[in-house]
Write an enzyme that holds these catalytic residues in place. Structure first.
Site, PDB file in Angstrom:
ATOM      1  N   GLU A  22      38.412  -9.012 -41.196  1.00 25.57           N
ATOM      2  CA  GLU A  22      37.629  -9.332 -42.407  1.00 25.57           C
ATOM      3  C   GLU A  22      37.646  -8.072 -43.258  1.00 25.57           C
ATOM      4  O   GLU A  22      36.832  -7.175 -43.059  1.00 25.57           O
ATOM      5  CB  GLU A  22      36.197  -9.710 -42.034  1.00 25.57           C
ATOM      6  CG  GLU A  22      36.071 -10.967 -41.199  1.00 25.57           C
ATOM      7  CD  GLU A  22      36.240 -12.237 -42.013  1.00 25.57           C
ATOM      8  OE1 GLU A  22      36.264 -12.164 -43.261  1.00 25.57           O
ATOM      9  OE2 GLU A  22      36.351 -13.313 -41.401  1.00 25.57           O
TER      10      GLU A  22
ATOM     11  N   GLY B 151      41.920  -2.241 -41.204  1.00 25.17           N
ATOM     12  CA  GLY B 151      42.499  -3.471 -40.666  1.00 25.17           C
ATOM     13  C   GLY B 151      43.975  -3.324 -40.332  1.00 25.17           C
ATOM     14  O   GLY B 151      44.462  -3.901 -39.357  1.00 25.17           O
TER      15      GLY B 151
ATOM     16  N   GLY C 155      35.926  -4.341 -42.409  1.00 29.90           N
ATOM     17  CA  GLY C 155      35.962  -3.056 -43.093  1.00 29.90           C
ATOM     18  C   GLY C 155      37.114  -3.007 -44.075  1.00 29.90           C
ATOM     19  O   GLY C 155      37.582  -4.049 -44.561  1.00 29.90           O
ATOM     20  N   SER C 156      37.590  -1.808 -44.341  1.00 28.27           N
ATOM     21  CA  SER C 156      38.622  -1.636 -45.361  1.00 28.27           C
ATOM     22  C   SER C 156      39.977  -2.161 -44.878  1.00 28.27           C
ATOM     23  O   SER C 156      40.209  -2.320 -43.672  1.00 28.27           O
ATOM     24  CB  SER C 156      38.748  -0.151 -45.686  1.00 28.27           C
ATOM     25  OG  SER C 156      39.082   0.546 -44.495  1.00 28.27           O
TER      26      SER C 156
ATOM     27  N   CYS D 127      32.031  -6.957 -50.111  1.00 25.54           N
ATOM     28  CA  CYS D 127      33.461  -7.286 -50.054  1.00 25.54           C
ATOM     29  C   CYS D 127      33.775  -8.347 -51.110  1.00 25.54           C
ATOM     30  O   CYS D 127      34.892  -8.423 -51.614  1.00 25.54           O
ATOM     31  CB  CYS D 127      33.840  -7.766 -48.662  1.00 25.54           C
ATOM     32  SG  CYS D 127      32.785  -9.077 -48.054  1.00 25.54           S
TER      33      CYS D 127
HETATM   34  P1  NAD Z   1      35.661   1.282 -43.134  1.00 27.70           P
HETATM   35  O1  NAD Z   1      37.003   0.660 -43.015  1.00 27.70           O
HETATM   36  O2  NAD Z   1      35.575   2.697 -43.528  1.00 27.70           O
HETATM   37  O3  NAD Z   1      34.888   1.170 -41.726  1.00 27.70           O
HETATM   38  C1  NAD Z   1      34.609  -0.080 -41.136  1.00 27.70           C
HETATM   39  C2  NAD Z   1      34.458   0.089 -39.636  1.00 27.70           C
HETATM   40  O4  NAD Z   1      35.741   0.342 -39.060  1.00 27.70           O
HETATM   41  C3  NAD Z   1      33.581   1.263 -39.217  1.00 27.70           C
HETATM   42  O5  NAD Z   1      32.809   0.873 -38.111  1.00 27.70           O
HETATM   43  C4  NAD Z   1      34.596   2.330 -38.839  1.00 27.70           C
HETATM   44  O6  NAD Z   1      34.122   3.292 -37.939  1.00 27.70           O
HETATM   45  C5  NAD Z   1      35.704   1.485 -38.226  1.00 27.70           C
HETATM   46  N1  NAD Z   1      37.054   2.044 -38.242  1.00 27.70           N
HETATM   47  C6  NAD Z   1      37.668   2.689 -39.266  1.00 27.70           C
HETATM   48  N2  NAD Z   1      38.942   2.973 -38.919  1.00 27.70           N
HETATM   49  C7  NAD Z   1      39.143   2.482 -37.677  1.00 27.70           C
HETATM   50  C8  NAD Z   1      40.264   2.457 -36.785  1.00 27.70           C
HETATM   51  N3  NAD Z   1      41.440   3.003 -37.116  1.00 27.70           N
HETATM   52  N4  NAD Z   1      40.111   1.864 -35.574  1.00 27.70           N
HETATM   53  C9  NAD Z   1      38.939   1.298 -35.221  1.00 27.70           C
HETATM   54  N5  NAD Z   1      37.835   1.303 -36.020  1.00 27.70           N
HETATM   55  C10 NAD Z   1      37.944   1.886 -37.241  1.00 27.70           C
HETATM   56  O7  NAD Z   1      34.808   0.363 -44.130  1.00 27.70           O
HETATM   57  P2  NAD Z   1      33.366   0.623 -44.771  1.00 27.70           P
HETATM   58  O8  NAD Z   1      33.446   1.705 -45.782  1.00 27.70           O
HETATM   59  O9  NAD Z   1      32.331   0.728 -43.685  1.00 27.70           O
HETATM   60  O10 NAD Z   1      33.107  -0.792 -45.489  1.00 27.70           O
HETATM   61  C11 NAD Z   1      33.611  -1.122 -46.755  1.00 27.70           C
HETATM   62  C12 NAD Z   1      34.865  -1.953 -46.638  1.00 27.70           C
HETATM   63  O11 NAD Z   1      34.628  -3.083 -45.806  1.00 27.70           O
HETATM   64  C13 NAD Z   1      35.302  -2.523 -47.980  1.00 27.70           C
HETATM   65  O12 NAD Z   1      36.703  -2.473 -48.071  1.00 27.70           O
HETATM   66  C14 NAD Z   1      34.795  -3.962 -47.922  1.00 27.70           C
HETATM   67  O13 NAD Z   1      35.483  -4.832 -48.788  1.00 27.70           O
HETATM   68  C15 NAD Z   1      35.014  -4.284 -46.486  1.00 27.70           C
HETATM   69  N6  NAD Z   1      34.168  -5.390 -46.029  1.00 27.70           N
HETATM   70  C16 NAD Z   1      34.760  -6.594 -45.779  1.00 27.70           C
HETATM   71  C17 NAD Z   1      33.978  -7.674 -45.389  1.00 27.70           C
HETATM   72  C18 NAD Z   1      34.590  -9.009 -45.120  1.00 27.70           C
HETATM   73  O14 NAD Z   1      33.936  -9.842 -44.499  1.00 27.70           O
HETATM   74  N7  NAD Z   1      35.803  -9.298 -45.578  1.00 27.70           N
HETATM   75  C19 NAD Z   1      32.592  -7.525 -45.229  1.00 27.70           C
HETATM   76  C20 NAD Z   1      32.033  -6.282 -45.476  1.00 27.70           C
HETATM   77  C21 NAD Z   1      32.831  -5.217 -45.879  1.00 27.70           C
END
Ligand code: NAD
Length: 502
Positions: free
Chosen positions: A257, A240, A235-236, A291
């Site tokens: 990731e 992370g 995720g973002s 991503c």
């Molecule tokens: P996001 O960070 O909003 O959410 C991702 C996941 O994390 C969700 O399931 C969310 O509920 C969970 N989450 C958020 N905050 C958390 C916390 N504090 N503790 C535990 N869980 C938490 O991301 P998004 O909007 O769903 O996805 C887009 C982002 O993901 C972009 O930044 C993109 O670059 C990244 N991404 C990275 C990869 C990679 O492999 N590097 C792949 C896909 C997406």
């Protein structure tokens, strides 16, 4: 047919019960027209705890199943996914707004990683190392880890789970998956198919792969629970940062990731026809919501004008529209938040004097959804919003004069996921992929930044988190390593020649 009945039909085709309607549950909307697809129940704290406990209990027996036998489950799962590629792909399109071809491509990734993992299930090998002591054997062996918690992002609602699950399962772990709160239906379908496959093999499914649904609070429970040994979080970077720190404070493994602010350098010798195709797919494909999407283009000044003319011509004709209709290349953004973030970045760039082409909202039917024409923004220098990841189709372009300057620009951002160089100059290609070249986890030559194959390890450096998933030796993150010294003699020589006579 409404999209809600479409979802029911998809679950029927998968031979799964349709998602139960929960009037007070999480609202799942399709970005295609912002209509409601379903309302699904959010897991309570007690349910998440119980799911983790079941997964831990199941782990205690799953770890004893020989790895090639564990691989048989993954093989059958991959086959089931292949058989149901079409409905699964359609569900991804309904939930994320990806065009049909990309939805199908994501399902193919699930199949591919399963095949990879099946082969891997017979190759979880360690090392035999020369011992300095007589009649001693020194080994490195690999063992299952325990419960693996998977937190996934909205934009790859099936593939990210599969990259983790296929490897983690053959490595002898059990799973607890928290999908994005925006895409729980894809998770219900894919996990349902996995458990259906396990059941058909006569396996005890309780605790093998548990699904928990909700927002970050549910994710936080996974992170803090002592029986979760590894948290693989996609995720973002903001997410992370929170998850990485929490895991570190508990000495728990994390595999992060995170976001990317990916660049491509276009050298003076580049094949411009190839560049235009590569750039269009990487920057505008998936509506810029990968991503690995291309966000920065660093162009040699001598070819800047012709390349810009060609790119503007392609971007102004990109078919933006309903992702279910064949011929569409750019579907909608996931939601209003994404649209607002895009408009804010464009405004910031304009205020700094940049020239922005396109990027505004497109009318698609009478939809209350957020369709945009991918933007190209000409920057005088790499600055302002260009230094951040905006998860939307904006391609910033800057000119460069020397190749060293181009590499410095490539590396001068917080993220370190994907990068590319377009060149026919062997020296540029080699320098870019050398120690003093791109500092990213992915460095490509003459292809764009997106569209990685599962055979290589996938992930990035710096604010991308440092994790590696998918192919190569990424499996090692899902196992614990033991060093074994075995004395098969009758004396006890000590290492380093130490004498300790008692
Ligand atoms: P996001 O960070 O909003 O959410 C991702 C996941 O994390 C969700 O399931 C969310 O509920 C969970 N989450 C958020 N905050 C958390 C916390 N504090 N503790 C535990 N869980 C938490 O991301 P998004 O909007 O769903 O996805 C887009 C982002 O993901 C972009 O930044 C993109 O670059 C990244 N991404 C990275 C990869 C990679 O492999 N590097 C792949 C896909 C997406």
């Amino acid at each position: 047919m409404t999209y809600t009945t479409d979802v029911q039909t998809i679950f029927k085709a998968l031979d799964l019960a349709p998602p139960e309607h929960n009037p007070t549950g999480l609202a799942v909307c399709t970005p295609i027209d912002a209509s409601l697809l379903a309302r699904v129940a959010v897991s309570t704290q007690a349910q998440v705890d119980a799911a983790i406990t079941r997964a831990h209990t199941r782990y205690l027996s799953w770890r004893d199943v020989p790895a090639p036998k564990r691989g048989e489950l993954v093989r059958a799962f991959g086959e089931a996914v292949r058989r149901h590629k079409e409905p699964l792909g359609r569900l991804i399109t309904l939930e994320t707004g990806k065009i049909v071809q990309e939805g199908l491509g994501e399902v193919q990734e699930v199949v591919d990683i399963c095949e990879f993992a099946v082969g891997l299930s017979r190759q979880l090998y360690g090392l035999s190392i020369a011992s300095e002591r007589p009649e001693h054997k020194l080994l490195e062996t690999w063992h299952p880890l325990g419960v693996v918690g998977i937190i996934s992002a909205f934009n790859f609602p099936m593939a990210v789970f599969a990259w983790n699950a296929a490897l983690a399962l053959v490595c002898g772990n059990t799973l607890v998956w928290k999908p994005s709160e925006k895409t729980p239906l894809s998770a219900l379908a894919l996990n349902g198919l996995l458990l259906q496959t396990a059941q058909a093999q006569g396996l005890d499914v309780a605790g093998l792969s548990e699904l928990v649904i909700g927002d970050r609070l549910v994710g936080q429970t996974l992170v803090s629970h002592p029986q979760v040994r590894l948290v693989s979080a996609t995720g973002s970077t903001a997410m992370g940062r929170a998850v990485g720190v929490a895991c570190a404070s508990l000495f728990k493994r994390s595999l992060l990731e995170l976001g990317g602010n990916n660049a491509a350098i276009v050298g003076p010798s580049a094949n411009l026809a190839l560049v235009v195709r590569g750039v269009a797919f990487a920057a505008a494909g998936t509506a810029g919501q990968r991503c690995t999407s291309l966000r920065r283009l660093i162009v040699h000044r001598t070819i800047y004008a012709p390349l810009m003319t060609a790119l503007v011509r392609v971007f102004e004709r990109l078919p933006v529209g309903d992702p279910l209709i064949s011929g569409t290349l750019v579907g909608p953004l996931i939601d209003q938040r994404a649209f607002d973030a895009m408009q804010r970045s464009l405004e910031q760039a304009r205020q700094s004097g940049a020239q922005a082409h396109f990027g505004s909202r497109e009318e698609v039917g009478d939809a209350a959804a957020f369709y945009v024409r991918p933007a190209i923004v000409e920057m005088a220098t790499q600055s302002g919003p260009m230094l951040q990841e905006t998860f939307a189709p904006i391609l910033y372009v800057v000119p460069y004069d020397s190749f060293d300057e181009a590499i410095a620009l490539n590396n001068a951002v917080g993220h370190g996921l994907s990068s590319a160089v377009f060149t026919q100059d062997l020296r540029e290609a080699e320098v870019f992929t050398s120690a003093r070249g791109s500092d990213c986890g992915i460095a490509n030559v003459n292809i764009g930044t997106s569209g990685a194959e599962i055979g290589g390890a996938f992930g990035g450096e710096k604010e991308t988190g440092g994790g590696r998933e998918s192919g190569s030796d990424a499996w090692k993150a899902y196992m614990r390593r033991a060093t074994n010294t075995i004395n098969y003699g009758a004396t006890l020589p000590l290492a380093q020649g130490i004498k300790f006579e008692v």
